[in-house]
Motif scaffolding. Structure first.
Motif, PDB file in Angstrom:
ATOM      1  N   GLU A  98      -5.732  -8.658   8.168  1.00  0.00           N
ATOM      2  CA  GLU A  98      -6.554  -9.662   7.503  1.00  0.00           C
ATOM      3  C   GLU A  98      -5.715 -10.896   7.204  1.00  0.00           C
ATOM      4  O   GLU A  98      -4.532 -10.808   6.874  1.00  0.00           O
ATOM      5  CB  GLU A  98      -7.140  -9.096   6.203  1.00  0.00           C
ATOM      6  CG  GLU A  98      -8.170 -10.010   5.586  1.00  0.00           C
ATOM      7  CD  GLU A  98      -8.871  -9.411   4.383  1.00  0.00           C
ATOM      8  OE1 GLU A  98      -9.646 -10.141   3.755  1.00  0.00           O
ATOM      9  OE2 GLU A  98      -8.644  -8.226   4.060  1.00  0.00           O
ATOM     10  N   ASP A 112       1.253   3.483   2.170  1.00  0.00           N
ATOM     11  CA  ASP A 112       1.911   3.733   3.459  1.00  0.00           C
ATOM     12  C   ASP A 112       2.920   2.649   3.843  1.00  0.00           C
ATOM     13  O   ASP A 112       3.415   2.610   4.962  1.00  0.00           O
ATOM     14  CB  ASP A 112       0.869   3.900   4.576  1.00  0.00           C
ATOM     15  CG  ASP A 112       0.056   2.638   4.818  1.00  0.00           C
ATOM     16  OD1 ASP A 112       0.256   1.622   4.118  1.00  0.00           O
ATOM     17  OD2 ASP A 112      -0.794   2.666   5.727  1.00  0.00           O
ATOM     18  N   THR A 138       0.844  -1.190   0.000  1.00  0.00           N
ATOM     19  CA  THR A 138       0.000   0.000   0.000  1.00  0.00           C
ATOM     20  C   THR A 138       0.885   1.248   0.000  1.00  0.00           C
ATOM     21  O   THR A 138       2.101   1.164   0.208  1.00  0.00           O
ATOM     22  CB  THR A 138      -0.924   0.014   1.233  1.00  0.00           C
ATOM     23  OG1 THR A 138      -0.114  -0.043   2.411  1.00  0.00           O
ATOM     24  CG2 THR A 138      -1.886  -1.160   1.206  1.00  0.00           C
ATOM     25  N   THR A 188      -1.830  -9.985   6.022  1.00  0.00           N
ATOM     26  CA  THR A 188      -1.335  -8.688   5.561  1.00  0.00           C
ATOM     27  C   THR A 188      -1.264  -7.727   6.747  1.00  0.00           C
ATOM     28  O   THR A 188      -1.784  -8.005   7.826  1.00  0.00           O
ATOM     29  CB  THR A 188      -2.250  -8.114   4.458  1.00  0.00           C
ATOM     30  OG1 THR A 188      -3.592  -8.105   4.922  1.00  0.00           O
ATOM     31  CG2 THR A 188      -2.140  -8.951   3.188  1.00  0.00           C
ATOM     32  N   SER A 189      -0.626  -6.579   6.534  1.00  0.00           N
ATOM     33  CA  SER A 189      -0.382  -5.638   7.637  1.00  0.00           C
ATOM     34  C   SER A 189      -1.659  -4.999   8.177  1.00  0.00           C
ATOM     35  O   SER A 189      -1.650  -4.457   9.281  1.00  0.00           O
ATOM     36  CB  SER A 189       0.600  -4.551   7.198  1.00  0.00           C
ATOM     37  OG  SER A 189       0.012  -3.727   6.224  1.00  0.00           O
ATOM     38  N   ASP A 190      -2.770  -5.088   7.441  1.00  0.00           N
ATOM     39  CA  ASP A 190      -4.026  -4.539   7.946  1.00  0.00           C
ATOM     40  C   ASP A 190      -4.753  -5.526   8.864  1.00  0.00           C
ATOM     41  O   ASP A 190      -5.869  -5.287   9.292  1.00  0.00           O
ATOM     42  CB  ASP A 190      -4.936  -4.076   6.803  1.00  0.00           C
ATOM     43  CG  ASP A 190      -5.345  -5.196   5.871  1.00  0.00           C
ATOM     44  OD1 ASP A 190      -4.968  -6.371   6.096  1.00  0.00           O
ATOM     45  OD2 ASP A 190      -6.050  -4.910   4.885  1.00  0.00           O
ATOM     46  N   GLY A 192       2.373  -0.629   3.971  1.00  0.00           N
ATOM     47  CA  GLY A 192       1.742  -1.840   4.483  1.00  0.00           C
ATOM     48  C   GLY A 192       1.403  -2.790   3.349  1.00  0.00           C
ATOM     49  O   GLY A 192       1.930  -2.680   2.238  1.00  0.00           O
ATOM     50  N   SER A 193       0.513  -3.723   3.640  1.00  0.00           N
ATOM     51  CA  SER A 193       0.069  -4.656   2.603  1.00  0.00           C
ATOM     52  C   SER A 193      -1.415  -4.928   2.792  1.00  0.00           C
ATOM     53  O   SER A 193      -1.939  -4.811   3.893  1.00  0.00           O
ATOM     54  CB  SER A 193       0.867  -5.958   2.668  1.00  0.00           C
ATOM     55  OG  SER A 193       0.743  -6.570   3.941  1.00  0.00           O
ATOM     56  N   ARG A 194      -2.080  -5.278   1.680  1.00  0.00           N
ATOM     57  CA  ARG A 194      -3.501  -5.602   1.751  1.00  0.00           C
ATOM     58  C   ARG A 194      -3.883  -6.515   0.598  1.00  0.00           C
ATOM     59  O   ARG A 194      -3.165  -6.630  -0.391  1.00  0.00           O
ATOM     60  CB  ARG A 194      -4.368  -4.350   1.754  1.00  0.00           C
ATOM     61  CG  ARG A 194      -4.449  -3.639   0.429  1.00  0.00           C
ATOM     62  CD  ARG A 194      -5.437  -2.460   0.502  1.00  0.00           C
ATOM     63  NE  ARG A 194      -5.597  -1.843  -0.785  1.00  0.00           N
ATOM     64  CZ  ARG A 194      -6.491  -2.205  -1.700  1.00  0.00           C
ATOM     65  NH1 ARG A 194      -7.312  -3.196  -1.469  1.00  0.00           N
ATOM     66  NH2 ARG A 194      -6.572  -1.584  -2.853  1.00  0.00           N
ATOM     67  N   HIS A 207       4.326  -9.539   4.148  1.00  0.00           N
ATOM     68  CA  HIS A 207       3.216 -10.370   4.603  1.00  0.00           C
ATOM     69  C   HIS A 207       3.731 -11.505   5.481  1.00  0.00           C
ATOM     70  O   HIS A 207       4.928 -11.777   5.526  1.00  0.00           O
ATOM     71  CB  HIS A 207       2.441 -10.929   3.403  1.00  0.00           C
ATOM     72  CG  HIS A 207       3.271 -11.816   2.520  1.00  0.00           C
ATOM     73  ND1 HIS A 207       4.079 -11.313   1.519  1.00  0.00           N
ATOM     74  CD2 HIS A 207       3.439 -13.162   2.497  1.00  0.00           C
ATOM     75  CE1 HIS A 207       4.699 -12.322   0.915  1.00  0.00           C
ATOM     76  NE2 HIS A 207       4.329 -13.449   1.496  1.00  0.00           N
TER      77      HIS A 207
END
Length: 169
Positions: free
Chosen positions: A122, A50, A48, A118-120, A52-54, A142
């Motif tokens: 999930e 920022d 993402t 992932t970093s969010d 992170g990952s999603r 991840h």
């Protein structure tokens, strides 16, 4: 021959597998039916803005017709050339902390069950017959662990000029 064209969207979900959509069904009068315009959903995880990952879902068109030597009409996706293909066995105890995908690739689970986080926060799982696309080459990355294993995976690297828009349209 008289035909009825029906535009529908049927959602068929396989346990831990891909999701397919049918967008057009042609029903010849008094004789069964023929399916055209199939779609397959595949999960991609990426970096993402920022760092992170999603996860995101990509719809892949499986609508290019080809007739096989026996006269069957096959529907297929657009093709691409892969720089490398490899098979990897992950041990049943695999539990990796944050890491990046080594390359943009499509991963097919041949045996076992794999979970990715992932970093969010999930987490998703894939079992035999499912595919996903690790595409987080930078950022936090991840998590990966084997839920049922050992897990056998096939890694198909994507070419450097690969674009999802061109492949999925």
């Amino acid at each position: 021959m008289i035909e009825f064209s029906l535009f529908i969207r049927v959602h068929v979900k396989r346990s831990l597998g891909a999701v397919f959509y049918l967008s057009r069904v042609v029903i010849p009068c008094c004789r069964g039916f023929r399916v055209t315009g199939a779609w397959m959903k595949i999960t991609r995880f990426h970096t993402t803005d920022d760092g992170g990952s999603r996860f995101e879902e990509i719809e892949l068109a499986v609508n290019e017709e080809r007739i096989d030597p026996f006269g069957n009409i096959l529907h297929q996706s657009k093709a691409f050339n892969s720089p490398s293909v490899r098979f990897v066995e992950l041990p049943r105890t695999l539990d990796q902390s944050w890491h990046h995908a080594p390359a943009r690739q499509i991963v097919f689970v041949l045996n076992g069950v794999v979970e990715v986080g992932t970093s969010d926060g999930e987490k998703r799982r894939w079992g035999a017959g499912a595919a996903f696309i690790p595409d987080d080459l930078t950022g936090k990355g991840h998590l990966t662990r084997v839920i049922e294993g050992p897990a056998m995976l096939a890694f198909i690297e994507l070419p450097p000029d690969f674009t999802f828009d061109r492949w999925s349209s």
